[in-house]
Write a protein that holds these residues in place. Structure first.
Motif, PDB file in Angstrom:
ATOM      1  N   GLY A 378       0.914  -1.193   0.044  1.00 25.44           N
ATOM      2  CA  GLY A 378       0.050   0.050   0.250  1.00 25.44           C
ATOM      3  C   GLY A 378       0.985   1.011  -0.023  1.00 25.44           C
ATOM      4  N   HIS A 379       1.953   1.199   0.497  1.00 20.37           N
ATOM      5  CA  HIS A 379       3.108   2.303   0.732  1.00 20.37           C
ATOM      6  C   HIS A 379       3.969   2.422  -0.603  1.00 20.37           C
ATOM      7  N   GLU A 380       3.779   1.502  -1.338  1.00 22.50           N
ATOM      8  CA  GLU A 380       4.624   1.615  -2.572  1.00 22.50           C
ATOM      9  C   GLU A 380       4.060   2.418  -3.682  1.00 22.50           C
ATOM     10  N   LYS A 381       4.789   3.373  -4.300  1.00 20.37           N
ATOM     11  CA  LYS A 381       4.329   4.193  -5.395  1.00 20.37           C
ATOM     12  C   LYS A 381       5.163   4.479  -6.353  1.00 20.37           C
ATOM     13  N   LEU A 382       4.929   5.374  -7.352  1.00 18.56           N
ATOM     14  CA  LEU A 382       5.902   5.730  -8.216  1.00 18.56           C
ATOM     15  C   LEU A 382       6.662   6.835  -7.873  1.00 18.56           C
ATOM     16  N   THR A 383       7.917   6.795  -8.018  1.00 18.90           N
ATOM     17  CA  THR A 383       8.972   7.759  -7.638  1.00 18.90           C
ATOM     18  C   THR A 383       9.308   8.642  -8.833  1.00 18.90           C
ATOM     19  N   TRP A 384      10.306   9.773  -8.501  1.00 14.08           N
ATOM     20  CA  TRP A 384      10.474  10.615  -9.499  1.00 14.08           C
ATOM     21  C   TRP A 384      11.390   9.842 -10.796  1.00 14.08           C
ATOM     22  N   ARG A 385      12.094   8.912 -10.230  1.00 14.74           N
ATOM     23  CA  ARG A 385      12.848   8.128 -11.251  1.00 14.74           C
ATOM     24  C   ARG A 385      11.931   7.632 -12.247  1.00 14.74           C
ATOM     25  N   ASP A 386      10.667   6.800 -11.808  1.00 22.40           N
ATOM     26  CA  ASP A 386       9.529   6.464 -12.736  1.00 22.40           C
ATOM     27  C   ASP A 386       9.212   7.376 -13.700  1.00 22.40           C
ATOM     28  N   ARG A 387       9.019   8.668 -12.905  1.00 19.64           N
ATOM     29  CA  ARG A 387       8.455   9.425 -14.072  1.00 19.64           C
ATOM     30  C   ARG A 387       9.645  10.645 -14.833  1.00 19.64           C
ATOM     31  N   LEU A 388      10.580  10.293 -14.371  1.00 22.37           N
ATOM     32  CA  LEU A 388      11.737  11.061 -15.059  1.00 22.37           C
ATOM     33  C   LEU A 388      11.734  11.199 -16.652  1.00 22.37           C
ATOM     34  N   PRO A 389      11.501   9.990 -17.368  1.00 22.28           N
ATOM     35  CA  PRO A 389      11.433  10.309 -18.695  1.00 22.28           C
ATOM     36  C   PRO A 389      10.173  11.139 -19.223  1.00 22.28           C
ATOM     37  N   GLY A 390       9.201  11.153 -18.521  1.00 20.14           N
ATOM     38  CA  GLY A 390       8.123  11.997 -18.803  1.00 20.14           C
ATOM     39  C   GLY A 390       8.264  13.332 -18.410  1.00 20.14           C
ATOM     40  N   TYR A 391       9.117  13.774 -17.353  1.00 20.95           N
ATOM     41  CA  TYR A 391       9.488  15.037 -17.208  1.00 20.95           C
ATOM     42  C   TYR A 391      10.288  15.704 -18.329  1.00 20.95           C
ATOM     43  N   LEU A 392      11.200  14.822 -18.458  1.00 17.53           N
ATOM     44  CA  LEU A 392      12.329  15.313 -19.839  1.00 17.53           C
ATOM     45  C   LEU A 392      11.481  15.590 -21.023  1.00 17.53           C
ATOM     46  N   ILE A 393      10.694  14.803 -21.341  1.00 18.09           N
ATOM     47  CA  ILE A 393       9.712  14.826 -22.445  1.00 18.09           C
ATOM     48  C   ILE A 393       8.865  16.036 -22.550  1.00 18.09           C
ATOM     49  N   ASN A 394       8.283  16.322 -21.315  1.00 17.59           N
ATOM     50  CA  ASN A 394       7.515  17.534 -20.908  1.00 17.59           C
ATOM     51  C   ASN A 394       8.101  18.853 -21.367  1.00 17.59           C
TER      52      ASN A 394
END
Length: 841
Positions: A378-394
């Motif tokens: 339940g405490h597991e979540k997506l981190t900034w590393r998981d979202r890093l490709p999306g942030y760079l593309i953004n």
């Protein structure tokens, strides 16, 4: 009670949908939530007691249809009830729309004809989709909903499933969600259709309470905000009209305009282009100078200050109105509900867990089933590393979009430069005389078309970029989408205006040392009357064009065009052999043909962009509030008609405020102070006139101002090949004039900036600082003077708190008396009868 229960029903059904989403991640690709028939409830309630046949009910005629699920299917002849293609949608809560006559429904029921049609090979995924749909329906039944399926037998088309939420289920969910409902039965008239969604009711106040009861608090707040904004545009429009008429009344007495129009002054100006352009007299620009005074006069400064304060007053007034609505709608104690994660977020999170499990297996590590228990994951979540490709593309995509916008503006600049040069070479004198008007008008129209096209593209790009960020909840998704769409559309709408206001003519150079584009074309210069009149033209055409085309024609035409295309597509897709069940189409069939509701983001966005036109560059166009007011009077009724008759009924969502839109409005209000300060200082001639009148004028008046602003240039200093080939003003021209503060050619430092230039620059910068501090201080004073909570509501809240405290004190007092009485019964001197009473109590 029915309104509150409707909202409970919607929330409850959403919980069921999300429950099924958690259990099957293939479902989100073909599930949509749509509530149809925006004006059905009132008419249904009025006819409820008169004729049960008119009610949208199950086959038993008693259970009301609360929602309708629809999915698309295709059957095969080889296997009865074979798998089919499905697209599941929640589309209706039943009832007939207001203002729509009900067709006769009498007549016998025809038995459905079974059709055998071969429509091609089956889809391998059909079986999985049917299993998912059956699991979805099973979860709804387990949650307490009652389901009724279609009895129609068609080879191809849409199948509708009716849902009914029993009273016990609604009561349970209402208690769980802490929804307060009235104890009396509520009946609604046909006010929304007849009194709100009519253009003839433009002068009436909106029935905000009924809008909220029917569409929910979120949509009710939008229309309430739009009403407050439109109402406060009235005083801004009146002041803008006064400023405009002041300029019109004083144009004949304006000394700079008279001097520019005076042919006796005989100011010979330098050519506007190389070789093809001739010398010209300043008096030929008389019309431009007179038109410029309409918007560039001392009253403009007052209007800019007024509009900055108006923006602060608008925000404060809306806060008061919002708090009043929260109190009257019983939202003051509303707690933020925990949102379920978005399906895509949970899908990617599940994939991440599966990758971890796979990696552990590859490393020959022991993996227990406890790893995937909810208590540990339940405490597991997506981190900034998981979202890093999306942030760079953004980041890269947004910068690329900014570059596209700047490239579009630069392309229009090249168009203006080249067309101006080509028209100046024309032998026709009439063409030469209309160069500036023709080029300005066509360039602005091109800008408008580009803005409209890029707006649609940027909206889709913003949605795609937001999906790449993988927001956890719908609220996060909406806020990020709004922020990206606003940045892109703001840049797109205002880039041409920023260019004219702050860049055009600033880097053109001077005679003998011009700045060239592609080594052949000179950079643009402002008109003889200044850049403010061109800024006014640019702003007015873009603002009016967006309001007329995008906000009105698109909102009316595109939904009708989409509906027509959808109808034609359904007709082409359906086989000719299909035989449908004859008879009258049910209401949910009609509702399915309506346009889906895409959210309030487009509605807010067009109003926010308009607010920018009204507040940011209002110093150049005092009539902007008036045109915004006229547009909004129509916009309110247009949106009302669209919500009531054209769109599927949206889901009712509770909300206490307008969300991130308030922060955007506040930011625009503060940004407008800076923009208007720079427009008055650097775009208009207000500061140069003050400097001349109080520092350089011998008489203390404006006489001689035009001559003071024009510098001299010796025509012998022209570069080879840039001298006019044909001179109609004579061959004895030695000096020509150009608008700038530079030393004359006979000085020791020819063509360098003069002392007047540095004096005017210092005055401009000083005015910017003074204007900003003055307006910000006054805005803070306005915010401090106007309390956020209205006095009557604050007093009512105090009374309620006092009554609540009194109730608690009375309860505690009664408890204390009861305890003391029990102690008295239990005392040694008490009678046995009293002790027995105490024991029984």
């Amino acid at each position: 009670r029915n309104d509150a229960l409707r909202r409970t029903n919607q929330k409850f059904l959403w919980r069921c949908v999300l429950l099924c989403v958690k259990q099957s991640f293939a479902l989100p690709t073909w599930v949509h939530c749509i509530l149809l028939s925006p004006v059905q409830v009132a008419n249904n309630m009025m006819d409820m007691d008169q004729d049960s046949r008119k009610r949208l009910c199950f086959a038993d005629g008693r259970r009301k249809v609360d929602y309708v699920l629809v999915y698309h299917y295709r059957k095969r002849s080889s296997v009865r009830g074979s798998p089919s293609q499905h697209r599941l949608s929640i589309i209706s809560n039943g009832s007939y729309p207001l203002g729509v006559e009900e067709k006769d429904q009498e007549g016998g029921k025809d038995e459905p004809a079974e059709v055998v049609v071969d429509v091609g090979p089956p889809d391998p995924a059909d079986g999985e989709k049917i299993m998912i749909r059956e699991e979805f329906e099973g979860n709804l039944k387990d949650a307490g909903l009652e389901i009724e399926h279609d009895k129609e037998n068609k080879a191809h088309g849409h199948a509708f499933i009716r849902l009914h939420a029993p009273w016990q289920v609604l009561s349970r969910e209402a208690e769980f969600l802490k929804i307060k409902v009235p104890t009396k039965k509520v009946r609604h008239s046909r006010l929304l259709h007849d009194e709100w969604a009519r253009y003839g009711a433009f002068y009436k106040y909106q029935p905000v309470d009924l809008i909220r009861k029917y569409f929910g608090e979120k949509i009710g707040l939008y229309f309430a905000w739009l009403g407050v904004y439109t109402q406060l545009l009235i005083p801004a429009s009146v002041v803008g009209i006064i400023v405009f008429f002041y300029g019109w009344a004083t144009v004949e007495t304006n000394i700079p305009s008279q001097e520019m129009c005076d042919e006796d002054q005989n100011f010979t100006m330098c050519p506007l282009c190389d070789r093809a352009c001739d010398y010209w007299h300043l008096s030929t620009a008389c019309g431009t100078a007179r038109a410029s005074h309409l918007f560039d006069n001392p009253a403009t400064v007052f209007f800019a200050i007024f509009m900055s304060l108006w923006a602060a007053m608008f925000l404060e007034h809306w806060k008061r109105r919002q708090i009043s609505l929260n109190y009257s709608w019983d939202l003051t104690g509303m707690e933020e509900e925990e949102e379920h994660p978005r399906p895509k977020y949970e899908t990617i999170l599940l994939q991440k867990r599966q990758r971890k499990k796979k990696n552990k297996k590859n490393k020959n590590e022991v993996v227990t089933l406890n790893v995937f228990l909810p208590s540990q994951t339940g405490h597991e979540k997506l981190t900034w590393r998981d979202r890093l490709p999306g942030y760079l593309i953004n980041i890269s995509s947004i910068l690329f979009m900014f570059g596209v916008t700047c490239s579009a503006v630069f392309s229009v600049i090249i168009y203006r430069i080249t067309i101006s040069a080509l028209m100046a070479m024309s032998p026709d004198p009439e063409v030469k005389s209309n160069v500036r008007v023709t080029v300005t008008a066509t360039a602005v129209i091109i800008n408008l078309v580009v803005i409209l096209i890029l707006d649609e593209i940027y909206g889709m790009v913003a949605a795609w970029l937001t999906e790449l960020e993988i927001p956890k909840t719908e609220t996060n998704f909406e806020e990020r989408l709004i922020l990206k769409a606003f940045l892109l559309k703001f840049m797109n709408a205002y880039a041409p205006i920023f260019y004219v206001a702050f860049f055009k003519g600033r880097f053109a150079g001077r005679p003998g040392d011009y700045v060239y584009v592609f080594n052949d074309y000179r950079m643009e210069e402002c008109a003889p009357g200044g850049c403010l009149i061109e800024l006014c033209i640019q702003l007015s055409i873009i603002m009016l064009g967006k309001q007329l085309i995008q906000n009105n024609i698109f909102e009316i035409g595109i939904p009708k065009l989409k509906k027509l295309c959808r109808t034609l597509k359904d007709k082409e897709r359906a086989p000719k052999e299909i035989v449908e069940q004859p008879g009258r189409r049910q209401q949910w069939h009609l509702d399915y043909d309506l346009e889906p509701f895409d959210g309030l983001t487009p509605e807010y966005m067009e109003m926010i962009i308009q607010f920018g036109f009204v507040s940011l560059f209002v110093a150049s166009f005092p009539l902007a509030p008036l045109f915004a007011l006229l547009n909004n009077v129509i916009e309110i009724r247009l949106d009302a008609k669209k919500f009531v008759t054209e769109l599927r009924r949206p889901d009712a969502i509770r909300a206490k405020d307008i969300g991130i839109w308030y922060n955007i409005l506040s930011g625009l209000g503060k940004f407008s102070v800076i923009i208007n300060a720079f427009v008055i200082s650097f775009t208009s001639d207000f500061i140069p006139r003050l400097v001349y009148q109080y520092m350089y004028s011998e008489t203390g008046t404006m006489h001689g101002f035009i001559n003071h602003t024009l510098s001299y240039f010796n025509v012998s200093n022209f570069k080879p090949g840039t001298v006019p080939s044909i001179t109609s003003l004579g061959k004895d021209i030695t000096f020509c004039r150009y608008k700038d503060y530079r030393e004359p050619p006979w000085s020791t430092e020819p063509y360098q900036f003069s002392k007047q230039y540095w004096s005017v620059l210092a005055a401009r910068l000083g005015f910017v600082i003074l204007f900003q501090n003055l307006v910000i201080t006054m805005s803070m004073l306005v915010a401090w003077v106007i309390p956020d909570v209205p006095k009557n509501i604050s007093e009512q809240l105090k009374k309620e708190k006092t009554l609540l405290v009194d109730v608690f004190l009375n309860e505690e007092k009664e408890k204390l008396q009861l305890i003391q009485s029990f102690r008295g019964f239990d005392s040694p001197g008490a009678s046995p009868h009293a002790r027995q009473v105490c024991f029984s109590l």
